[in-house]
Motif scaffolding. Structure first.
Motif, PDB file in Angstrom:
ATOM      1  N   GLN A 289     -29.500  -3.323 -21.792  1.00  0.00           N
ATOM      2  CA  GLN A 289     -29.957  -3.651 -20.512  1.00  0.00           C
ATOM      3  C   GLN A 289     -30.927  -4.671 -20.216  1.00  0.00           C
ATOM      4  OE1 GLN A 289     -30.895   0.737 -19.384  1.00  0.00           O
ATOM      5  NE2 GLN A 289     -29.605   0.387 -17.557  1.00  0.00           N
TER       6      GLN A 289
ATOM      7  N   ASP B 279     -33.993  -5.717 -17.757  1.00  0.00           N
ATOM      8  CA  ASP B 279     -35.075  -5.283 -16.994  1.00  0.00           C
ATOM      9  C   ASP B 279     -34.734  -3.634 -16.379  1.00  0.00           C
ATOM     10  OD1 ASP B 279     -36.130  -7.538 -17.035  1.00  0.00           O
ATOM     11  OD2 ASP B 279     -35.259  -8.561 -15.468  1.00  0.00           O
TER      12      ASP B 279
ATOM     13  N   ARG C 176     -31.716  -2.464 -15.620  1.00  0.00           N
ATOM     14  CA  ARG C 176     -30.790  -2.396 -14.298  1.00  0.00           C
ATOM     15  C   ARG C 176     -29.565  -2.977 -14.748  1.00  0.00           C
ATOM     16  NH1 ARG C 176     -30.235  -0.756  -9.103  1.00  0.00           N
ATOM     17  NH2 ARG C 176     -28.812  -2.083  -7.959  1.00  0.00           N
ATOM     18  N   ILE C 177     -29.727  -4.451 -14.891  1.00  0.00           N
ATOM     19  CA  ILE C 177     -28.360  -5.196 -15.439  1.00  0.00           C
ATOM     20  C   ILE C 177     -27.697  -4.912 -16.696  1.00  0.00           C
ATOM     21  CG2 ILE C 177     -27.400  -7.740 -15.456  1.00  0.00           C
ATOM     22  CD1 ILE C 177     -28.432  -6.418 -12.694  1.00  0.00           C
ATOM     23  N   ILE C 178     -26.665  -4.631 -17.084  1.00  0.00           N
ATOM     24  CA  ILE C 178     -26.193  -4.313 -18.062  1.00  0.00           C
ATOM     25  C   ILE C 178     -25.536  -5.666 -18.767  1.00  0.00           C
ATOM     26  CG2 ILE C 178     -24.541  -2.812 -19.471  1.00  0.00           C
ATOM     27  CD1 ILE C 178     -24.704  -0.807 -17.176  1.00  0.00           C
ATOM     28  N   ASN C 179     -25.688  -5.897 -20.085  1.00  0.00           N
ATOM     29  CA  ASN C 179     -24.995  -6.655 -20.948  1.00  0.00           C
ATOM     30  C   ASN C 179     -23.709  -6.232 -21.180  1.00  0.00           C
ATOM     31  OD1 ASN C 179     -26.782  -9.206 -21.095  1.00  0.00           O
ATOM     32  ND2 ASN C 179     -28.048  -7.928 -22.481  1.00  0.00           N
TER      33      ASN C 179
ATOM     34  N   GLN D  17     -20.839  -0.600  -9.706  1.00  0.00           N
ATOM     35  CA  GLN D  17     -21.914  -0.870 -10.768  1.00  0.00           C
ATOM     36  C   GLN D  17     -21.450  -1.583 -11.853  1.00  0.00           C
ATOM     37  OE1 GLN D  17     -24.015   3.065 -10.969  1.00  0.00           O
ATOM     38  NE2 GLN D  17     -25.704   1.857 -10.884  1.00  0.00           N
TER      39      GLN D  17
ATOM     40  N   ARG E  95     -20.616  -5.111 -10.598  1.00  0.00           N
ATOM     41  CA  ARG E  95     -21.429  -6.139  -9.860  1.00  0.00           C
ATOM     42  C   ARG E  95     -23.053  -6.058 -10.656  1.00  0.00           C
ATOM     43  NH1 ARG E  95     -19.130  -7.900  -5.468  1.00  0.00           N
ATOM     44  NH2 ARG E  95     -17.804  -6.243  -4.489  1.00  0.00           N
ATOM     45  N   GLU E  96     -23.207  -5.087 -11.439  1.00  0.00           N
ATOM     46  CA  GLU E  96     -24.469  -5.075 -12.218  1.00  0.00           C
ATOM     47  C   GLU E  96     -24.349  -5.080 -13.778  1.00  0.00           C
ATOM     48  OE1 GLU E  96     -26.701  -1.569 -10.838  1.00  0.00           O
ATOM     49  OE2 GLU E  96     -26.240  -1.919  -8.814  1.00  0.00           O
ATOM     50  N   VAL E  97     -23.413  -5.975 -14.060  1.00  0.00           N
ATOM     51  CA  VAL E  97     -23.194  -6.421 -15.287  1.00  0.00           C
ATOM     52  C   VAL E  97     -23.361  -7.893 -15.652  1.00  0.00           C
ATOM     53  CG1 VAL E  97     -21.408  -6.583 -17.197  1.00  0.00           C
ATOM     54  CG2 VAL E  97     -21.496  -4.613 -15.885  1.00  0.00           C
ATOM     55  N   ALA E  98     -24.160  -8.493 -16.568  1.00  0.00           N
ATOM     56  CA  ALA E  98     -24.263 -10.002 -16.509  1.00  0.00           C
ATOM     57  C   ALA E  98     -23.028 -10.453 -17.232  1.00  0.00           C
ATOM     58  CB  ALA E  98     -25.453  -9.916 -17.655  1.00  0.00           C
ATOM     59  N   TRP E  99     -21.965 -10.733 -16.474  1.00  0.00           N
ATOM     60  CA  TRP E  99     -20.795 -11.266 -16.865  1.00  0.00           C
ATOM     61  C   TRP E  99     -20.781 -12.808 -17.397  1.00  0.00           C
ATOM     62  CZ3 TRP E  99     -16.991  -8.149 -18.084  1.00  0.00           C
ATOM     63  CH2 TRP E  99     -16.712  -6.887 -17.329  1.00  0.00           C
TER      64      TRP E  99
END
Length: 403
Positions: free
Chosen positions: A200, A202, A204-207, A242, A245-249
């Motif tokens: 992750q 921070d 929140r955002i997932i790799n 999630q 939108r909350e993944v570091a694509w």
């Protein structure tokens, strides 16, 4: 050791009871023509399409008794459906299959170490011209096009098609990710041979995870495989959005979404709230499977998502020893349906023992046998899909394989 005969196979299959629990599957006329090649036995069992999930144990039982026959090196048994199945004898309810088998898509995944970073993008964007998102649909920064791969029912090879389509787009020179939207039966960890938990940023955002040059996200990375997923609709919707939108694509030309089978809440969430560039429908050749495919097709049409075309999976069988083609599961139904309703026909993918065997091994064919016939079919389908979403015509890049 004497060769196994078709008559011996049918005699052995008479020990497998049909869904009525009174007659065997041979007497009920459920067994297709039996094909034997190099000690391996191939056949299908005809069932009503709506009962395919609950009758998975019947398929497993038939496969097991054939594999135990002296002289048999392997068996490939599929459940299939055609018009005759609609008139099958009424049957008592069969027990539910063990979790994790029914409805899963097994077909063609080869994963040797395969790196696509040698593709030369030359700083040129391959992304199609972005259309303004429809009302209520917010785009995902950095992603040029989002493509759904869907089917009206399970068991037609949808996930296999999705992963090989993604690898085909990658082999054609694009930057590609794949989102496993099947919350209840995630298959990408197995199909792409990825284990472990994503990191992750921070908190929140997932790799995303990665293999074969594909960026991947799946609920299977976040929840243990044996965990029973009993979620209500809003929870599924939240999890899907999630993972999107909350993944570091990063920067992707295209994100392929492997949709859950059917036309339920999860499918509607993706179709209504995600700015899909289009949908690819996967079907088998049989009539009842095509009826299910129409359900998926109509769902996308109702929410104004373009249908990019139909793929006919398990279209024909190729004998491993001679390369001879046999249409033992029917053939051509999806092409006729595509012509009838006026959507593109994207291609026919054969059924081969190799596709089945490599699925559970996590080695998709486009990655492990990039110069093979089936990989070429998937790359051709990928090129047609890319043209449908308005991307620039691409020439397949040379495969880079590290031994």
């Amino acid at each position: 050791m004497t060769d196994v005969t078709k008559e011996q196979v049918l005699e052995t299959l008479k020990t497998v009871r049909g869904p009525d629990l009174e007659h065997d599957i041979v007497a009920l006329g459920m067994v297709s023509d039996v094909f034997i090649s190099d000690g391996k036995v191939y056949f299908s069992i005809t069932v009503p399409a709506e009962r395919a999930r609950e009758l998975e144990p019947l398929r497993l039982a038939a496969e097991r008794v054939i594999k135990e026959m002296p002289g048999v090196k392997g068996a490939l048994v599929t459940l299939t459906a055609d018009k005759k199945a609609a008139a099958a004898p009424a049957a008592r309810p069969a027990p539910n299959p063990p979790h994790g088998h029914a409805g899963h898509d097994h077909a063609g995944h080869d994963h040797t170490s395969h790196d696509h970073r040698g593709h030369n993008h030359g700083g040129q964007s391959h992304a199609p011209q972005q259309q303004p998102p429809r009302a209520g649909k917010i785009g995902v920064p950095g992603i040029g096009a989002i493509i759904a791969v869907a089917s009206g029912k399970g068991g037609v090879g949808k996930s296999t098609t999705a992963v090989n389509l993604a690898l085909g787009l990658l082999a054609n020179g694009l930057r590609v990710g794949i989102l496993d939207a099947d919350i209840y039966g995630p298959s990408m960890p197995r199909l792409l041979k990825i284990s472990g938990r994503p990191t992750q940023i921070d908190g929140r955002i997932i790799n995303p995870m990665e293999n074969y040059g594909l960026k991947v996200m799946s609920m299977g990375f976040l929840v243990d495989e044996e965990t029973a997923m009993i979620w209500r609709g809003p929870m599924v919707q939240s999890a899907l959005l999630q993972m999107l939108r909350e993944v570091a694509w990063g920067e992707l030309d295209v994100l392929v979404v492997d949709m859950p089978p059917g036309t339920g809440d999860a499918q509607l969430t993706m179709a209504q709230q995600v700015p899909l560039a289009g949908a690819v429908i996967v079907s088998t050749p049989q009539d009842l499977a095509l009826i299910d495919a129409r359900k998926g097709l109509n769902m996308f049409r109702k929410v104004e998502v373009p249908v990019l075309g139909i793929v006919e999976n398990m279209s024909y069988f190729i004998a491993p020893d001679t390369g001879t083609r046999y249409d033992i599961f029917g053939h051509g139904g999806a092409r006729k349906e595509a012509e009838r309703i006026g959507v593109p026909f994207l291609g026919e993918v054969p059924l081969t023992m190799n596709i089945r065997e490599t699925s559970d091994a996590g080695t998709p064919l486009v990655a492990s046998e990039p110069n093979g016939v089936v990989a070429g079919i998937y790359r051709g389908i990928a090129a047609k899909v890319w043209e449908q979403v308005g991307g620039q015509p691409l020439r397949p890049a040379p495969a880079i394989v590290f031994e």
